[in-house]
Design a protein around this motif. Structure first.
Motif, PDB file in Angstrom:
ATOM      1  N   SER A  12      17.352  15.517 -12.683  1.00 17.81           N
ATOM      2  CA  SER A  12      18.429  14.642 -12.207  1.00 17.81           C
ATOM      3  C   SER A  12      18.298  14.395 -10.703  1.00 17.81           C
ATOM      4  O   SER A  12      18.557  13.287 -10.222  1.00 17.81           O
ATOM      5  N   ASP A  13      17.848  15.400  -9.972  1.00 17.06           N
ATOM      6  CA  ASP A  13      17.628  15.213  -8.540  1.00 17.06           C
ATOM      7  C   ASP A  13      16.391  14.352  -8.289  1.00 17.06           C
ATOM      8  O   ASP A  13      16.374  13.551  -7.344  1.00 17.06           O
ATOM      9  N   VAL A  14      15.382  14.480  -9.133  1.00 20.51           N
ATOM     10  CA  VAL A  14      14.201  13.602  -9.028  1.00 20.51           C
ATOM     11  C   VAL A  14      14.634  12.149  -9.201  1.00 20.51           C
ATOM     12  O   VAL A  14      14.180  11.260  -8.467  1.00 20.51           O
ATOM     13  N   LEU A  15      15.537  11.919 -10.135  1.00 21.27           N
ATOM     14  CA  LEU A  15      16.040  10.558 -10.363  1.00 21.27           C
ATOM     15  C   LEU A  15      16.754  10.026  -9.120  1.00 21.27           C
ATOM     16  O   LEU A  15      16.550   8.872  -8.723  1.00 21.27           O
ATOM     17  N   LEU A  16      17.570  10.863  -8.482  1.00 25.55           N
ATOM     18  CA  LEU A  16      18.240  10.450  -7.242  1.00 25.55           C
ATOM     19  C   LEU A  16      17.228  10.108  -6.151  1.00 25.55           C
ATOM     20  O   LEU A  16      17.389   9.121  -5.419  1.00 25.55           O
ATOM     21  N   VAL A  17      16.186  10.913  -6.052  1.00 26.82           N
ATOM     22  CA  VAL A  17      15.153  10.681  -5.038  1.00 26.82           C
ATOM     23  C   VAL A  17      14.439   9.359  -5.321  1.00 26.82           C
ATOM     24  O   VAL A  17      14.246   8.543  -4.415  1.00 26.82           O
ATOM     25  N   PHE A  18      14.039   9.141  -6.578  1.00 22.70           N
ATOM     26  CA  PHE A  18      13.361   7.888  -6.920  1.00 22.70           C
ATOM     27  C   PHE A  18      14.259   6.682  -6.674  1.00 22.70           C
ATOM     28  O   PHE A  18      13.806   5.657  -6.153  1.00 22.70           O
ATOM     29  N   PHE A  19      15.531   6.791  -7.027  1.00 24.28           N
ATOM     30  CA  PHE A  19      16.465   5.695  -6.782  1.00 24.28           C
ATOM     31  C   PHE A  19      16.526   5.374  -5.286  1.00 24.28           C
ATOM     32  O   PHE A  19      16.467   4.212  -4.887  1.00 24.28           O
ATOM     33  N   SER A  20      16.614   6.398  -4.476  1.00 25.10           N
ATOM     34  CA  SER A  20      16.690   6.202  -3.025  1.00 25.10           C
ATOM     35  C   SER A  20      15.412   5.575  -2.479  1.00 25.10           C
ATOM     36  O   SER A  20      15.455   4.657  -1.652  1.00 25.10           O
ATOM     37  N   ILE A  21      14.270   6.076  -2.937  1.00 28.04           N
ATOM     38  CA  ILE A  21      12.983   5.545  -2.477  1.00 28.04           C
ATOM     39  C   ILE A  21      12.862   4.071  -2.838  1.00 28.04           C
ATOM     40  O   ILE A  21      12.524   3.238  -1.993  1.00 28.04           O
ATOM     41  N   PHE A  22      13.141   3.745  -4.101  1.00 28.04           N
ATOM     42  CA  PHE A  22      12.977   2.361  -4.527  1.00 28.04           C
ATOM     43  C   PHE A  22      13.995   1.437  -3.870  1.00 28.04           C
ATOM     44  O   PHE A  22      13.686   0.275  -3.591  1.00 28.04           O
ATOM     45  N   LEU A  23      15.191   1.932  -3.593  1.00 31.97           N
ATOM     46  CA  LEU A  23      16.173   1.106  -2.879  1.00 31.97           C
ATOM     47  C   LEU A  23      15.657   0.731  -1.497  1.00 31.97           C
ATOM     48  O   LEU A  23      15.746  -0.432  -1.076  1.00 31.97           O
ATOM     49  N   VAL A  24      15.073   1.689  -0.792  1.00 35.60           N
ATOM     50  CA  VAL A  24      14.507   1.398   0.531  1.00 35.60           C
ATOM     51  C   VAL A  24      13.346   0.409   0.396  1.00 35.60           C
ATOM     52  O   VAL A  24      13.254  -0.566   1.158  1.00 35.60           O
ATOM     53  N   PHE A  25      12.451   0.641  -0.569  1.00 32.84           N
ATOM     54  CA  PHE A  25      11.322  -0.280  -0.774  1.00 32.84           C
ATOM     55  C   PHE A  25      11.814  -1.698  -1.061  1.00 32.84           C
ATOM     56  O   PHE A  25      11.312  -2.672  -0.496  1.00 32.84           O
ATOM     57  N   ILE A  26      12.772  -1.817  -1.958  1.00 35.41           N
ATOM     58  CA  ILE A  26      13.288  -3.131  -2.352  1.00 35.41           C
ATOM     59  C   ILE A  26      13.894  -3.847  -1.151  1.00 35.41           C
ATOM     60  O   ILE A  26      13.613  -5.022  -0.901  1.00 35.41           O
ATOM     61  N   LEU A  27      14.700  -3.149  -0.390  1.00 36.79           N
ATOM     62  CA  LEU A  27      15.340  -3.800   0.751  1.00 36.79           C
ATOM     63  C   LEU A  27      14.340  -4.121   1.850  1.00 36.79           C
ATOM     64  O   LEU A  27      14.495  -5.132   2.553  1.00 36.79           O
ATOM     65  N   GLU A  28      13.301  -3.324   2.003  1.00 34.09           N
ATOM     66  CA  GLU A  28      12.250  -3.658   2.973  1.00 34.09           C
ATOM     67  C   GLU A  28      11.553  -4.949   2.556  1.00 34.09           C
ATOM     68  O   GLU A  28      11.222  -5.794   3.390  1.00 34.09           O
ATOM     69  N   MET A  29      11.353  -5.127   1.261  1.00 36.16           N
ATOM     70  CA  MET A  29      10.721  -6.357   0.784  1.00 36.16           C
ATOM     71  C   MET A  29      11.647  -7.564   0.957  1.00 36.16           C
ATOM     72  O   MET A  29      11.198  -8.650   1.343  1.00 36.16           O
ATOM     73  N   VAL A  30      12.935  -7.384   0.692  1.00 33.42           N
ATOM     74  CA  VAL A  30      13.899  -8.471   0.920  1.00 33.42           C
ATOM     75  C   VAL A  30      13.936  -8.825   2.408  1.00 33.42           C
ATOM     76  O   VAL A  30      13.955 -10.005   2.783  1.00 33.42           O
ATOM     77  N   ASN A  31      13.916  -7.816   3.258  1.00 30.35           N
ATOM     78  CA  ASN A  31      13.885  -8.039   4.701  1.00 30.35           C
ATOM     79  C   ASN A  31      12.646  -8.849   5.094  1.00 30.35           C
ATOM     80  O   ASN A  31      12.735  -9.801   5.879  1.00 30.35           O
ATOM     81  N   THR A  32      11.502  -8.488   4.530  1.00 28.04           N
ATOM     82  CA  THR A  32      10.267  -9.211   4.823  1.00 28.04           C
ATOM     83  C   THR A  32      10.375 -10.671   4.368  1.00 28.04           C
ATOM     84  O   THR A  32       9.959 -11.582   5.090  1.00 28.04           O
ATOM     85  N   ALA A  33      10.943 -10.888   3.196  1.00 28.33           N
ATOM     86  CA  ALA A  33      11.105 -12.256   2.687  1.00 28.33           C
ATOM     87  C   ALA A  33      12.042 -13.071   3.574  1.00 28.33           C
ATOM     88  O   ALA A  33      11.771 -14.248   3.873  1.00 28.33           O
ATOM     89  N   ILE A  34      13.129 -12.462   4.018  1.00 29.16           N
ATOM     90  CA  ILE A  34      14.071 -13.174   4.891  1.00 29.16           C
ATOM     91  C   ILE A  34      13.407 -13.508   6.225  1.00 29.16           C
ATOM     92  O   ILE A  34      13.537 -14.630   6.732  1.00 29.16           O
ATOM     93  N   GLU A  35      12.688 -12.546   6.797  1.00 25.54           N
ATOM     94  CA  GLU A  35      12.007 -12.806   8.066  1.00 25.54           C
ATOM     95  C   GLU A  35      10.989 -13.938   7.924  1.00 25.54           C
ATOM     96  O   GLU A  35      10.901 -14.813   8.791  1.00 25.54           O
ATOM     97  N   ALA A  36      10.222 -13.942   6.837  1.00 23.80           N
ATOM     98  CA  ALA A  36       9.224 -14.994   6.623  1.00 23.80           C
ATOM     99  C   ALA A  36       9.895 -16.352   6.450  1.00 23.80           C
ATOM    100  O   ALA A  36       9.427 -17.359   6.994  1.00 23.80           O
ATOM    101  N   THR A  37      10.996 -16.376   5.725  1.00 22.41           N
ATOM    102  CA  THR A  37      11.711 -17.640   5.513  1.00 22.41           C
ATOM    103  C   THR A  37      12.288 -18.175   6.814  1.00 22.41           C
ATOM    104  O   THR A  37      12.174 -19.372   7.117  1.00 22.41           O
ATOM    105  N   VAL A  38      12.888 -17.304   7.595  1.00 28.11           N
ATOM    106  CA  VAL A  38      13.450 -17.723   8.879  1.00 28.11           C
ATOM    107  C   VAL A  38      12.342 -18.244   9.791  1.00 28.11           C
ATOM    108  O   VAL A  38      12.489 -19.287  10.427  1.00 28.11           O
ATOM    109  N   ASP A  39      11.213 -17.538   9.820  1.00 30.41           N
ATOM    110  CA  ASP A  39      10.095 -17.977  10.661  1.00 30.41           C
ATOM    111  C   ASP A  39       9.534 -19.313  10.190  1.00 30.41           C
ATOM    112  O   ASP A  39       9.079 -20.124  11.004  1.00 30.41           O
ATOM    113  N   LEU A  40       9.572 -19.562   8.884  1.00 28.07           N
ATOM    114  CA  LEU A  40       9.099 -20.835   8.345  1.00 28.07           C
ATOM    115  C   LEU A  40      10.014 -21.982   8.763  1.00 28.07           C
ATOM    116  O   LEU A  40       9.552 -23.059   9.125  1.00 28.07           O
ATOM    117  N   VAL A  41      11.310 -21.723   8.750  1.00 24.06           N
ATOM    118  CA  VAL A  41      12.295 -22.765   9.022  1.00 24.06           C
ATOM    119  C   VAL A  41      12.363 -23.102  10.507  1.00 24.06           C
ATOM    120  O   VAL A  41      12.510 -24.268  10.878  1.00 24.06           O
TER     121      VAL A  41
END
Length: 119
Positions: free
Chosen positions: A47-76
């Motif tokens: 159950s703690d492994v699941l919490l760790v994986f959830f936290s890791i993937f949340l950070v990864f996902i938001l880093e990717m969203v951040n990258t997409a937003i930065e690229a879009t803003v730079d394009l515009v």
């Protein structure tokens, strides 16, 4: 079926792009590998492994969203604009909040096993 396969290919390209070009994503991956190794060493519960994986993937996902937003803003716009700055800052703030949550989860999951190991 080909469209589905192409969709997965595009998604993988996005992940690879983020890992190759974003220093913070590389740092997140290094930290995640270290945390997972520590979890294995300390034999944390599933159950703690699941919490760790959830936290890791949340950070990864938001880093990717951040990258997409930065690229879009730079394009515009190549020029400074207060709203462009706001979009980039808010996206970076989302990553920061996820990273803070991951640290809190890390304390919750690892503090007791580390204290037991040290005593």
């Amino acid at each position: 079926m080909n469209r589905l396969i192409r969709s997965f290919g595009h998604a993988i390209e996005g992940i690879v792009y983020t890992v190759k070009t974003q220093r913070n994503m590389q740092i997140h991956i290094g930290a995640a590998l270290l945390v997972l190794f520590m979890g294995w060493l300390l034999q944390i519960s599933w159950s703690d492994v699941l919490l760790v994986f959830f936290s890791i993937f949340l950070v990864f996902i938001l880093e990717m969203v951040n990258t997409a937003i930065e690229a879009t803003v730079d394009l515009v716009t190549g020029e400074f604009h207060p709203l462009a700055k706001t979009a980039k800052d808010v996206a970076a703030g989302a990553v920061l909040l996820a990273a803070i949550l991951a640290v809190i989860v890390g304390f919750y999951v690892f503090l007791e096993p580390l204290l037991v190991l040290l005593n």
